[in-house]
Design a protein around this motif. Structure first.
Motif, PDB file in Angstrom:
ATOM      1  N   ALA A  22       0.839  -1.219   0.000  1.00 48.54           N
ATOM      2  CA  ALA A  22       0.000   0.000   0.000  1.00 48.54           C
ATOM      3  C   ALA A  22       0.855   1.243   0.000  1.00 48.54           C
ATOM      4  O   ALA A  22       0.566   2.218  -0.719  1.00 48.54           O
ATOM      5  CB  ALA A  22      -0.930  -0.021   1.220  1.00 48.54           C
ATOM      6  N   LEU A  23       1.954   1.275   0.773  1.00 43.63           N
ATOM      7  CA  LEU A  23       2.819   2.450   0.811  1.00 43.63           C
ATOM      8  C   LEU A  23       3.492   2.665  -0.527  1.00 43.63           C
ATOM      9  O   LEU A  23       3.688   3.798  -0.983  1.00 43.63           O
ATOM     10  CB  LEU A  23       3.872   2.309   1.921  1.00 43.63           C
ATOM     11  N   HIS A  26       1.094   4.259  -2.970  1.00 46.51           N
ATOM     12  CA  HIS A  26       0.856   5.676  -2.635  1.00 46.51           C
ATOM     13  C   HIS A  26       2.004   6.535  -3.115  1.00 46.51           C
ATOM     14  O   HIS A  26       1.816   7.638  -3.664  1.00 46.51           O
ATOM     15  CB  HIS A  26       0.660   5.834  -1.111  1.00 46.51           C
ATOM     16  N   GLY A  27       3.244   6.018  -2.964  1.00 40.76           N
ATOM     17  CA  GLY A  27       4.390   6.800  -3.415  1.00 40.76           C
ATOM     18  C   GLY A  27       4.424   6.960  -4.912  1.00 40.76           C
ATOM     19  O   GLY A  27       4.771   8.008  -5.452  1.00 40.76           O
ATOM     20  N   ALA A  29       1.847   7.038  -6.895  1.00 37.41           N
ATOM     21  CA  ALA A  29       0.816   8.011  -7.280  1.00 37.41           C
ATOM     22  C   ALA A  29       1.284   9.421  -7.040  1.00 37.41           C
ATOM     23  O   ALA A  29       1.029  10.330  -7.855  1.00 37.41           O
ATOM     24  CB  ALA A  29      -0.472   7.711  -6.496  1.00 37.41           C
ATOM     25  N   VAL A  30       2.006   9.686  -5.966  1.00 33.29           N
ATOM     26  CA  VAL A  30       2.480  11.044  -5.662  1.00 33.29           C
ATOM     27  C   VAL A  30       3.488  11.502  -6.694  1.00 33.29           C
ATOM     28  O   VAL A  30       3.468  12.629  -7.203  1.00 33.29           O
ATOM     29  CB  VAL A  30       3.073  11.108  -4.243  1.00 33.29           C
TER      30      VAL A  30
END
Length: 206
Positions: A22-23, A26-27, A29-30
């Motif tokens: 999950a992390l 998220h990275g 996507a950023v």
């Protein structure tokens, strides 16, 4: 006989694996979002222009003086007429050549101002003779005189008696005046009577 089913938690490594995935997502996507942002535009190459603006003030014309506006004339004051007025009839006109005769006052017929003893006898009502006083008779006093009596025309009575000519003795004068004051005449017939009188030893006569 079957054994009862019991809940068994998943192993820890599986949990850490899920968390790491999950992390990681998220990275990713950023980073993708940062790359999508457009770089800032370079404005140094654009030409520059200088605009000079000046404000012109309009020529101020002098303000003309205000014109004298004639004021309207006030309405005339209405004449106040009296509610009542006295109508006077002019006097009749006289012809120019008319002769005006003076109006004579009516003459009132009155008694004559003075009568003689002869005229007074005709209108006399009472004429007592004067007495010959004893004192004068004893002393032989005689004389001639004139008495004037004033008569009231309304009543005919004598109002006053005076000796216009004395008999020469006060005793004889007082006796004559006392008698003549008692005389009476018809009303409106006489106003004054002149009486000549003579006193002798035989008595008074007139």
């Amino acid at each position: 006989m079957a054994k009862p089913l019991l809940y068994k938690p998943p192993p820890r490594w599986q949990m850490w694996a899920y968390l790491g995935a999950a992390l990681l997502l998220h990275g990713v996507a950023v980073v993708a979002a940062i790359r999508r942002e457009a770089p800032p535009a370079d404005l140094s190459t654009l030409p520059t222009y200088t605009i000079e603006a000046s404000i012109e003030q309009p020529n101020e014309e002098p303000t003309p003086p205000p014109e004298d506006v004639p004021l309207p004339e006030p309405p005339p004051v209405p004449e106040v007429q009296p509610e009542f007025h006295e109508e006077t009839t002019p006097p009749p006109k006289r012809p120019l050549n008319a002769k005006v005769s003076p109006v004579k006052a009516p003459q009132q017929a009155g008694p004559p101002r003075q009568m003689s003893i002869g005229q007074a006898r005709a209108v006399a009502v009472s004429m007592p003779r004067p007495n010959y006083p004893y004192e004068a008779r004893s002393r032989h006093i005689v004389g001639n005189g004139v008495c004037v009596v004033t008569v009231d025309p309304g009543s005919g009575a004598v109002t006053n008696a005076t000796m216009a000519q004395s008999l020469g003795n006060p005793i004889l004068d007082n006796s004559a005046l006392s008698a003549f004051r008692q005389w009476r005449f018809k009303p409106g017939s006489v106003s004054s009577v002149k009486i000549p009188i003579t006193v002798t030893m035989s008595g008074a006569s007139f």
